[in-house]
Design a protein around this motif. Structure first.
Motif, PDB file in Angstrom:
ATOM      1  N   MET A   1      39.082  50.489  40.690  1.00 46.44           N
ATOM      2  CA  MET A   1      39.442  49.273  41.387  1.00 46.44           C
ATOM      3  C   MET A   1      40.904  49.395  41.805  1.00 46.44           C
ATOM      4  SD  MET A   1      39.004  45.350  40.157  1.00 46.44           S
ATOM      5  CE  MET A   1      37.343  45.714  39.720  1.00 46.44           C
ATOM      6  N   SER A   2      41.250  48.871  42.963  1.00 44.88           N
ATOM      7  CA  SER A   2      42.600  49.029  43.478  1.00 44.88           C
ATOM      8  C   SER A   2      43.581  48.144  42.712  1.00 44.88           C
ATOM      9  CB  SER A   2      42.636  48.704  44.969  1.00 44.88           C
ATOM     10  OG  SER A   2      43.091  47.420  45.220  1.00 44.88           O
ATOM     11  N   ASP A   3      44.855  48.449  42.856  1.00 42.75           N
ATOM     12  CA  ASP A   3      45.893  47.657  42.205  1.00 42.75           C
ATOM     13  C   ASP A   3      45.937  46.235  42.746  1.00 42.75           C
ATOM     14  OD1 ASP A   3      46.667  49.761  40.670  1.00 42.75           O
ATOM     15  OD2 ASP A   3      48.254  50.418  42.023  1.00 42.75           O
ATOM     16  N   MET A   4      45.450  46.043  43.954  1.00 47.06           N
ATOM     17  CA  MET A   4      45.536  44.728  44.576  1.00 47.06           C
ATOM     18  C   MET A   4      44.454  43.773  44.109  1.00 47.06           C
ATOM     19  SD  MET A   4      46.818  45.372  48.368  1.00 47.06           S
ATOM     20  CE  MET A   4      48.072  46.537  48.762  1.00 47.06           C
ATOM     21  N   THR A   5      43.436  44.266  43.393  1.00 51.41           N
ATOM     22  CA  THR A   5      42.340  43.400  42.955  1.00 51.41           C
ATOM     23  C   THR A   5      42.004  43.625  41.482  1.00 51.41           C
ATOM     24  OG1 THR A   5      40.731  45.005  43.719  1.00 51.41           O
ATOM     25  CG2 THR A   5      41.301  43.242  45.255  1.00 51.41           C
ATOM     26  N   ARG A   6      42.995  43.675  40.624  1.00 53.85           N
ATOM     27  CA  ARG A   6      42.796  44.004  39.225  1.00 53.85           C
ATOM     28  C   ARG A   6      42.283  42.874  38.356  1.00 53.85           C
ATOM     29  NH1 ARG A   6      47.888  47.415  37.323  1.00 53.85           N
ATOM     30  NH2 ARG A   6      48.851  46.195  38.922  1.00 53.85           N
ATOM     31  N   ASN A   7      42.976  41.785  38.281  1.00 55.68           N
ATOM     32  CA  ASN A   7      42.747  40.744  37.276  1.00 55.68           C
ATOM     33  C   ASN A   7      41.477  39.951  37.538  1.00 55.68           C
ATOM     34  OD1 ASN A   7      45.173  41.506  36.153  1.00 55.68           O
ATOM     35  ND2 ASN A   7      46.331  40.075  37.399  1.00 55.68           N
ATOM     36  N   ASN A   8      40.431  40.284  36.791  1.00 53.55           N
ATOM     37  CA  ASN A   8      39.169  39.551  36.864  1.00 53.55           C
ATOM     38  C   ASN A   8      38.669  39.366  38.286  1.00 53.55           C
ATOM     39  OD1 ASN A   8      39.202  39.261  34.080  1.00 53.55           O
ATOM     40  ND2 ASN A   8      40.428  37.420  34.200  1.00 53.55           N
ATOM     41  N   HIS A   9      38.835  40.361  39.086  1.00 50.53           N
ATOM     42  CA  HIS A   9      38.360  40.350  40.468  1.00 50.53           C
ATOM     43  C   HIS A   9      39.064  39.303  41.327  1.00 50.53           C
ATOM     44  CE1 HIS A   9      35.339  43.181  39.245  1.00 50.53           C
ATOM     45  NE2 HIS A   9      34.992  42.362  38.269  1.00 50.53           N
ATOM     46  N   LEU A  10      40.284  38.934  40.953  1.00 50.50           N
ATOM     47  CA  LEU A  10      41.097  38.033  41.751  1.00 50.50           C
ATOM     48  C   LEU A  10      42.150  38.842  42.494  1.00 50.50           C
ATOM     49  CD1 LEU A  10      41.749  35.184  39.157  1.00 50.50           C
ATOM     50  CD2 LEU A  10      40.050  35.215  40.983  1.00 50.50           C
ATOM     51  N   LEU A  11      42.542  38.355  43.648  1.00 49.11           N
ATOM     52  CA  LEU A  11      43.622  39.011  44.364  1.00 49.11           C
ATOM     53  C   LEU A  11      44.932  38.731  43.634  1.00 49.11           C
ATOM     54  CD1 LEU A  11      42.657  38.104  48.014  1.00 49.11           C
ATOM     55  CD2 LEU A  11      42.655  40.372  47.004  1.00 49.11           C
ATOM     56  N   SER A  12      45.763  39.741  43.535  1.00 50.70           N
ATOM     57  CA  SER A  12      47.050  39.554  42.866  1.00 50.70           C
ATOM     58  C   SER A  12      48.026  38.834  43.794  1.00 50.70           C
ATOM     59  CB  SER A  12      47.632  40.901  42.446  1.00 50.70           C
ATOM     60  OG  SER A  12      47.982  41.654  43.591  1.00 50.70           O
ATOM     61  N   TYR A  13      48.986  38.164  43.195  1.00 44.33           N
ATOM     62  CA  TYR A  13      49.997  37.466  43.980  1.00 44.33           C
ATOM     63  C   TYR A  13      50.759  38.429  44.889  1.00 44.33           C
ATOM     64  CZ  TYR A  13      53.914  34.538  45.264  1.00 44.33           C
ATOM     65  OH  TYR A  13      54.856  33.851  45.982  1.00 44.33           O
ATOM     66  N   PRO A  14      51.185  39.604  44.396  1.00 44.99           N
ATOM     67  CA  PRO A  14      51.875  40.550  45.294  1.00 44.99           C
ATOM     68  C   PRO A  14      51.001  40.960  46.495  1.00 44.99           C
ATOM     69  CG  PRO A  14      52.240  41.185  43.025  1.00 44.99           C
ATOM     70  CD  PRO A  14      51.211  40.087  43.000  1.00 44.99           C
ATOM     71  N   ALA A  15      49.704  41.090  46.289  1.00 41.20           N
ATOM     72  CA  ALA A  15      48.816  41.438  47.410  1.00 41.20           C
ATOM     73  C   ALA A  15      48.774  40.305  48.429  1.00 41.20           C
ATOM     74  CB  ALA A  15      47.412  41.732  46.900  1.00 41.20           C
ATOM     75  N   ILE A  16      48.752  39.079  47.950  1.00 40.95           N
ATOM     76  CA  ILE A  16      48.735  37.924  48.852  1.00 40.95           C
ATOM     77  C   ILE A  16      50.034  37.850  49.639  1.00 40.95           C
ATOM     78  CG2 ILE A  16      48.674  35.400  48.930  1.00 40.95           C
ATOM     79  CD1 ILE A  16      46.824  35.581  46.425  1.00 40.95           C
ATOM     80  N   VAL A  17      51.156  38.073  48.960  1.00 47.78           N
ATOM     81  CA  VAL A  17      52.460  38.039  49.634  1.00 47.78           C
ATOM     82  C   VAL A  17      52.532  39.137  50.695  1.00 47.78           C
ATOM     83  CG1 VAL A  17      54.951  38.353  49.312  1.00 47.78           C
ATOM     84  CG2 VAL A  17      53.645  36.965  47.700  1.00 47.78           C
ATOM     85  N   LEU A  18      52.098  40.341  50.334  1.00 54.57           N
ATOM     86  CA  LEU A  18      52.116  41.441  51.297  1.00 54.57           C
ATOM     87  C   LEU A  18      51.211  41.151  52.494  1.00 54.57           C
ATOM     88  CD1 LEU A  18      52.046  44.598  48.989  1.00 54.57           C
ATOM     89  CD2 LEU A  18      53.872  43.920  50.558  1.00 54.57           C
ATOM     90  N   ALA A  19      50.033  40.629  52.232  1.00 53.28           N
ATOM     91  CA  ALA A  19      49.097  40.319  53.316  1.00 53.28           C
ATOM     92  C   ALA A  19      49.673  39.250  54.236  1.00 53.28           C
ATOM     93  CB  ALA A  19      47.753  39.875  52.751  1.00 53.28           C
ATOM     94  N   SER A  20      50.278  38.217  53.654  1.00 48.13           N
ATOM     95  CA  SER A  20      50.822  37.136  54.479  1.00 48.13           C
ATOM     96  C   SER A  20      52.031  37.584  55.284  1.00 48.13           C
ATOM     97  CB  SER A  20      51.170  35.921  53.622  1.00 48.13           C
ATOM     98  OG  SER A  20      52.240  36.211  52.760  1.00 48.13           O
ATOM     99  N   SER A  21      52.650  38.685  54.861  1.00 50.03           N
ATOM    100  CA  SER A  21      53.778  39.219  55.633  1.00 50.03           C
ATOM    101  C   SER A  21      53.316  40.227  56.689  1.00 50.03           C
ATOM    102  CB  SER A  21      54.807  39.863  54.705  1.00 50.03           C
ATOM    103  OG  SER A  21      54.286  41.044  54.136  1.00 50.03           O
ATOM    104  N   GLY A  22      52.008  40.494  56.735  1.00 44.07           N
ATOM    105  CA  GLY A  22      51.464  41.353  57.789  1.00 44.07           C
ATOM    106  C   GLY A  22      51.166  42.782  57.386  1.00 44.07           C
ATOM    107  N   ASP A  23      51.265  43.104  56.111  1.00 42.57           N
ATOM    108  CA  ASP A  23      50.962  44.460  55.652  1.00 42.57           C
ATOM    109  C   ASP A  23      49.471  44.759  55.882  1.00 42.57           C
ATOM    110  OD1 ASP A  23      49.921  46.263  53.210  1.00 42.57           O
ATOM    111  OD2 ASP A  23      52.004  46.792  53.679  1.00 42.57           O
TER     112      ASP A  23
END
Length: 79
Positions: A1-23
């Motif tokens: 499983m990727s680092d962005m979806t680790r905790n109980n199949h939830l998106l991590s906060y850093p992944a959300i921040v990166l996505a909202s910034s356009g990554d």
């Protein structure tokens, strides 16, 4: 499983921040996270030439939902 979806199949906060910034990779991780749910929402009954029903993913609807999700990701204020 990727680092962005680790905790109980939830998106991590850093992944959300990166996505909202356009990554792009983070946006793709969000789309991957929700692909099953989007596919389930996109299921439609189609009928063949004999009138037999077939449950299939409506690809146009699936793309519309993905586009809407991307739009909301990019306008999300994660700060």
């Amino acid at each position: 499983m990727s680092d962005m979806t680790r905790n109980n199949h939830l998106l991590s906060y850093p992944a959300i921040v990166l996505a909202s910034s356009g990554d792009v990779d983070a946006i793709n991780a969000v789309l991957k996270h929700y692909e099953g749910y989007i596919a389930a929402l996109s299921m439609r009954t189609f009928y063949d030439e004999s009138g037999n029903p077939h449950l299939c993913v409506d690809e146009v609807l699936r793309r519309r939902l993905e586009t809407k999700l991307i739009t909301k990701i990019l306008t999300f204020d994660a700060a």
